[in-house]
Enzyme design. Structure first.
Site, mmCIF file in Angstrom:
data_model
loop_
_atom_site.group_PDB
_atom_site.id
_atom_site.type_symbol
_atom_site.label_atom_id
_atom_site.label_comp_id
_atom_site.label_asym_id
_atom_site.label_seq_id
_atom_site.Cartn_x
_atom_site.Cartn_y
_atom_site.Cartn_z
ATOM 1 N N GLU A 330 -12.756 -2.247 6.758
ATOM 2 C CA GLU A 330 -11.375 -2.107 7.249
ATOM 3 C C GLU A 330 -11.300 -0.902 8.195
ATOM 4 O O GLU A 330 -10.465 -0.013 8.037
ATOM 5 C CB GLU A 330 -10.419 -1.910 6.063
ATOM 6 N N CYS A 426 -1.254 -3.614 -0.837
ATOM 7 C CA CYS A 426 -0.873 -2.322 -0.249
ATOM 8 C C CYS A 426 0.139 -2.465 0.889
ATOM 9 O O CYS A 426 1.025 -1.624 1.051
ATOM 10 C CB CYS A 426 -2.113 -1.583 0.244
HETATM 11 O O1 FUB Z 1 -7.729 1.385 -1.072
HETATM 12 C C1 FUB Z 1 -6.320 1.345 -1.152
HETATM 13 C C2 FUB Z 1 -5.769 0.466 -0.066
HETATM 14 O O2 FUB Z 1 -6.258 -0.859 -0.235
HETATM 15 C C3 FUB Z 1 -6.173 0.823 1.334
HETATM 16 O O3 FUB Z 1 -5.362 1.751 1.955
HETATM 17 C C4 FUB Z 1 -6.129 -0.488 2.023
HETATM 18 O O4 FUB Z 1 -6.831 -0.482 3.238
HETATM 19 C C5 FUB Z 1 -6.703 -1.420 0.994
HETATM 20 O O5 FUB Z 1 -8.080 -1.408 1.011
HETATM 21 ZN ZN ZN Z 2 -2.441 -2.395 3.490
#
Ligand code: FUB
Ligand code: ZN
Length: 666
Positions: A330, A426
């Site tokens: 990501e 999230c």
């Molecule tokens: O790891 C916590 C949250 O979940 C991150 O900010 C997002 O990118 C997702 O991976």
């Molecule tokens: Zn998110």
């Protein structure tokens, strides 16, 4: 400071209402397991941990941690953060729309969270219930300070909205617990969390309480990051040696190639010159750097914030304000690597970029930060939700073709329909807290210079405390659909105040009137127009910004956009959809600028400014089912009227192709 703001903008109120009426109640049911989670078959591409059931376990986990319920704790290691983000969104919602039922639910949740807090202030259901001996020992994956940060941010917002004292007590006890465990002193932990968030939260707690220890701790956690580039690796190796399991299902406890960059921990923050690793982490870190610099005056933090800003905005940001070019981790990838179809562009990352831009604006009154704030907000952040508030995007592409997303594993993370919910949830509540708190982004103030800055235009009525005096301003505008903005000063001290208005970069022409007379007595400095004399009670200031349709191009170094153009109007990026224009959108060519016109259409997509372009479509004269390639031959075109809509509104009708970057006139 801005004391109260009532947002009256139809544009923002429409979005706030669907969050209040759809998203907040839906998530309440999800976190309390009052309904089965309706998770679309999705792969967000990054976090591979799968929800192993249709239960969320969120509130139940707190009850188990408090000893009020028996059972097995469930969900992800950072599942607690879902409750906290819900609480924060509810707090801002209560500020906008008082609602005793919602407040009652939120108060109950605060009590449940308080019951789960350990007597020393520690708060995290996973470690309290499952592995109490592992607390703060697996920070690369544990998300303990990430969850703590989300709780503290929620607590600050909820305390401000409702005056609930318990929430603040829990937050301070938790922050004090972290202070007791992390710091330069011997015996304390000399590192921070793998996922930044606590730093910003502590700064916000400091702003609210004026307790210096929170500022000091936030600064420590920012500065310790990357001092020992093997800090996380050592914790991982220790976990392996002790035979501990991975905290995130599906992720190896120790990757073969340990990557400190993923955590922004390969070097100290003041030596970072590139945005590397997980994009949300980077922008949460950056937001804290900027706010930390603004609050402490620390030059090192300031320089780090600038370094990150220059790299992200100068080389790694999409036209829509999306960031994060790859689903692997990501993450950010390389300068100018901005693929439109395999993009990650997580909604949370653009929420984080909006925070970062807003805090940069606080650090340095330069309108360029406001421009980026709008870019992220009006395009990717709002594109993250359906108009009816019932669906969400995690990944925000600039080009899609549904069949490819379904059949190409390299594109499977790019949904072409917004999902009701996610296993890793999230984004939706992050978007909710952002939209519900939008009024907080309208103005900033400086007591030293007795100035009010109008940063983000929206209809509102705002009350300020400026240099100890009360100021009330009413702002009227239809922004973002036009940029005629009227400010009526309803109350001000006798000496008045200085007023500065942001002039976005897209507004090449503008004019300002004071009490009906055109004013030329102003200065423009770093993207702000400063009226020459203070304004006072009864004054009416009118700002007109020209908002033409613009055709924009990308730096040729971005190969994905080379030779293409896109359409913008004001802060809005436009796109074309198959349902308006037919399939094979790659065959469309725009005409010239003069061939573009637009109008506000109340009946289209709940009211948008729609653009029509007199363009062309390439005629495909390759014989069907014959060859893929041939000697280049002059192309033939037919006229086609092309319909463009604001990017945020895409995917609210039939599923189909979409693209932002188009061919220019051949
Ligand atoms: O790891 C916590 C949250 O979940 C991150 O900010 C997002 O990118 C997702 O991976
Ligand atoms: Zn998110």
């Amino acid at each position: 400071m801005l004391k109260n703001i009532e947002v009256n903008s139809k544009f923002w109120n429409d979005r706030q209402r669907v969050i209040k009426d759809q998203m907040i109640p839906y998530q309440w049911e999800v976190i309390n397991d009052l309904k089965k989670i309706d998770i679309a078959v999705t792969n967000t591409g990054g976090d591979t941990s799968a929800q192993d059931s249709d239960k969320s376990y969120v509130v139940e986990n707190f009850l188990i941690a408090a000893g009020k319920k028996q059972g097995k704790r469930g969900g992800m290691v950072f599942q607690d953060s879902d409750a906290y983000k819900w609480l924060e969104a509810a707090a801002y919602s209560l500020e906008c729309f008082p609602d005793s039922d919602l407040q009652k639910k939120a108060d109950e949740l605060v009590q449940i969270i308080a019951d789960a807090q350990e007597s020393d202030g520690y708060l995290n259901t996973y470690f309290t219930v499952n592995e109490p001996d592992r607390k703060y020992q697996s920070l690369y994956m544990s998300h303990e300070l990430y969850c703590a940060g989300h709780f503290i941010e929620a607590a600050v917002a909820y305390f401000k909205a409702t005056g609930n004292k318990l929430v603040l007590e829990v937050a301070q006890k938790l922050a004090d617990n972290i202070d007791n465990h992390f710091g330069p002193e011997e015996g304390k932990i000399h590192g921070s969390d793998g996922h930044e968030e606590i730093e910003l939260a502590l700064l916000r707690l400091y702003e609210l309480t004026s307790q210096e220890r929170y500022l000091k701790l936030a600064k420590y956690l920012l500065e310790i990051r990357g001092q020992d580039s093997e800090f996380f690796l050592k914790q991982q190796k220790n976990d392996v040696a002790l035979g501990r399991k991975s905290l995130i299902q599906g992720l190896e406890i120790l990757h073969k190639d340990f990557n400190a960059q993923y955590f922004q921990a390969d070097r100290p923050v003041d030596e970072q010159v590139e945005a590397k690793g997980h994009a949300v982490r980077v922008v949460y870190l950056c937001s804290a750097l900027a706010l930390g610099a603004a609050l402490s005056g620390c030059d090192k933090l300031k320089q780090s914030a600038y370094n990150y800003w220059n790299n992200i905005v100068g080389r790694r940001m999409y036209l829509t304000g999306a960031i994060g070019s790859t689903c692997h981790g990501e993450a950010f990838s390389a300068d100018y690597d901005l693929p439109n179809d395999s993009i990650y562009g997580e909604t949370c990352a653009s929420v984080g970029l909006t925070f970062f831009a807003n805090y940069m604006l606080r650090l340095n009154k330069d309108g360029v930060y406001g421009d980026v704030m709008e870019r992220a907000l009006y395009n990717t952040v709002l594109g993250g939700m359906n108009l009816d508030g019932k669906g969400y995007f995690y990944v925000n592409p600039l080009e899609v073709r549904p069949e490819y997303s379904k059949k190409n594993p390299g594109l499977i993370h790019v949904l072409t329909r917004r999902a009701h919910w996610f296993a890793c949830a999230c984004c939706p509540p992050n978007l909710a807290r952002m939209v519900m708190s939008i009024g907080h982004y309208a103005y900033q103030c400086s007591d030293e210079t007795n100035t009010i800055f109008a940063d983000l235009y929206m209809a509102n009525k705002a009350e300020f405390e400026l240099s100890g005096n009360k100021v009330v301003i009413e702002e009227q505008t239809s922004y973002p659909w036009d940029a005629d903005i009227t400010f009526k000063v309803q109350e001000a001290p006798e000496q008045g105040f200085n007023f500065a208005l942001r002039i976005p970069q897209w507004a090449q022409n503008y004019q300002v009137e004071l009490n009906g007379t055109l004013v030329s007595d102003f200065k423009i400095e770093q993207g702000f127009l400063y009226l020459a004399s203070p304004v006072g009670s009864g004054d009416v200031i009118k700002l007109h910004l020209d908002m033409p349709i613009d055709v924009v191009e990308a730096n040729p170094l971005i190969s994905a956009d080379y030779g293409k153009v896109a359409v913008m109007r004001g802060p809005m990026v436009y796109c074309v959809e198959q349902c308006d224009n037919g399939a094979q959108l790659q065959c469309l060519h725009l005409g010239e600028l003069k061939d573009l016109s637009g109008s506000f259409e109340q009946d289209v997509l709940e009211g948008i400014y729609q653009i029509k372009a007199q363009g062309l479509r390439r005629i495909n004269d390759f014989a069907l089912d014959s060859s893929l390639y041939r000697k280049a031959t002059p192309a033939h075109y037919e006229a086609q009227e092309i319909t463009l809509i604001p990017y945020y509104a895409w995917c609210n009708r039939e599923e189909g192709e979409m693209r932002v970057w188009l061919n220019p006139k051949p």
